[in-house]
Design a protein around this motif. Sequence first.
Motif, PDB file in Angstrom:
ATOM      1  N   TYR A 199      -5.086   2.358   4.916  1.00  0.00           N
ATOM      2  CA  TYR A 199      -5.274   1.054   4.129  1.00  0.00           C
ATOM      3  C   TYR A 199      -5.209  -0.202   4.447  1.00  0.00           C
ATOM      4  CZ  TYR A 199      -3.513   5.046   0.627  1.00  0.00           C
ATOM      5  OH  TYR A 199      -2.968   6.072  -0.412  1.00  0.00           O
ATOM      6  N   TYR A 200      -5.812   0.267   5.687  1.00  0.00           N
ATOM      7  CA  TYR A 200      -5.853  -1.620   6.494  1.00  0.00           C
ATOM      8  C   TYR A 200      -7.118  -1.150   6.689  1.00  0.00           C
ATOM      9  CZ  TYR A 200      -1.714   0.336   8.822  1.00  0.00           C
ATOM     10  OH  TYR A 200      -1.009   0.784   9.714  1.00  0.00           O
ATOM     11  N   HIS A 202       2.432  -2.963   7.121  1.00  0.00           N
ATOM     12  CA  HIS A 202       1.170  -2.423   6.905  1.00  0.00           C
ATOM     13  C   HIS A 202       1.028  -3.263   5.203  1.00  0.00           C
ATOM     14  CE1 HIS A 202       3.939   0.880   8.730  1.00  0.00           C
ATOM     15  NE2 HIS A 202       2.646   1.725   8.636  1.00  0.00           N
ATOM     16  N   LYS A 218      -6.757  -6.600   3.670  1.00  0.00           N
ATOM     17  CA  LYS A 218      -8.126  -5.738   3.530  1.00  0.00           C
ATOM     18  C   LYS A 218      -8.996  -6.206   2.871  1.00  0.00           C
ATOM     19  CE  LYS A 218      -9.861  -1.081   4.432  1.00  0.00           C
ATOM     20  NZ  LYS A 218      -9.858   0.521   3.728  1.00  0.00           N
ATOM     21  N   ARG A 219      -7.754  -6.363   0.781  1.00  0.00           N
ATOM     22  CA  ARG A 219      -8.239  -6.700   0.116  1.00  0.00           C
ATOM     23  C   ARG A 219      -8.817  -7.629  -0.202  1.00  0.00           C
ATOM     24  NH1 ARG A 219      -5.032  -4.518  -5.677  1.00  0.00           N
ATOM     25  NH2 ARG A 219      -5.837  -7.098  -6.353  1.00  0.00           N
ATOM     26  N   ARG A 243      -1.067  -6.569   6.373  1.00  0.00           N
ATOM     27  CA  ARG A 243      -2.588  -5.751   6.276  1.00  0.00           C
ATOM     28  C   ARG A 243      -3.795  -5.584   5.199  1.00  0.00           C
ATOM     29  NH1 ARG A 243      -0.211  -1.797  11.037  1.00  0.00           N
ATOM     30  NH2 ARG A 243       0.554  -3.186  12.113  1.00  0.00           N
ATOM     31  N   TYR A 244      -2.547  -4.354   4.653  1.00  0.00           N
ATOM     32  CA  TYR A 244      -3.458  -3.968   3.112  1.00  0.00           C
ATOM     33  C   TYR A 244      -3.987  -4.897   2.932  1.00  0.00           C
ATOM     34  CZ  TYR A 244      -4.031  -2.516  -1.395  1.00  0.00           C
ATOM     35  OH  TYR A 244      -4.569  -2.118  -2.903  1.00  0.00           O
ATOM     36  N   PRO A 247       1.035  -1.224  -0.363  1.00  0.00           N
ATOM     37  CA  PRO A 247      -0.065   0.065   0.057  1.00  0.00           C
ATOM     38  C   PRO A 247       1.143   1.046  -0.097  1.00  0.00           C
ATOM     39  CG  PRO A 247       0.785  -0.736   1.991  1.00  0.00           C
ATOM     40  CD  PRO A 247       1.534  -1.753   1.131  1.00  0.00           C
TER      41      PRO A 247
END
Length: 262
Positions: free
Chosen positions: A261-262, A195, A202-203, A198-199, A48
């Motif tokens: 972003y997450y 980072h 989430k996606r 987590r991104y 991200p």
Amino acid sequence: MKKQLVILWTRFLNENLKIFFIVFILMSASPLYAGEPLVFSYSDHFPPFSWIENKQNMGIIIDVVNEALIKRLKLKVRYMAVPWVRAQQMVQDGTADAFITVASEKRKTYTMTNSEPIITISLSFFVVKDFQKVNQLRHAQSFEELDGFRFISNRGNGLWEEKLKGMKVEWLNNRYNIPFFLIAGRGAIWPELAHVGRYVIKRADAKDAIVEIPINIPIPTQHFLLHIGKKSAYLKIIPLFDETIREMKKEGVIQKIEESYY
């Protein structure tokens, strides 16, 4: 009366010193008056943190630059989304002014960096919620202690190709498939930049199925910093950029950008 005037003048200078400093920096940076933008090069495929999508500049780094350089420092910025090797080469040869990443000995030969960390890079393990050996992961002090576990990662990830050498790893071509493989039991542990993990989770809409465990194995802490090429006329903005980042962190702006972003 004279003493009171001295006190008032001293107070005025203290309260406006920052303004004077900003004006001095901006006036001494000739490209600002020449209308030449700061050319910012970045990796076009590192979500991200940065990527390009539908011709739009995206990512945490882009949001930080938009806020710090464009909105707060009133600079003109032109983005160059290119493969990461080329992004660095552009700053080295002077066709771009700056990029953001961790410092390295090689980059120090052709750039100057700010001192205030923009983003702290941390590492985490990601596992399914019913993973049975969470405590062993939490307390591991070396990757050797985890020999025998099954890992999963993506091909071309140099960090984990080095750290997991000789261990049981399933290598995937696409990082975005990893959450689905974890849930299906194909890989037990996914180590990743926090980072990034987590991104991706989430996606994949997998936040309810996968948990994050911070890696406590001693690894040097790294930070993203602004790197400005030694050939750039924008070197003079570094002190002002540091002050801006400190303000953004104090206001919670950096954290808000990251968490979006997450």
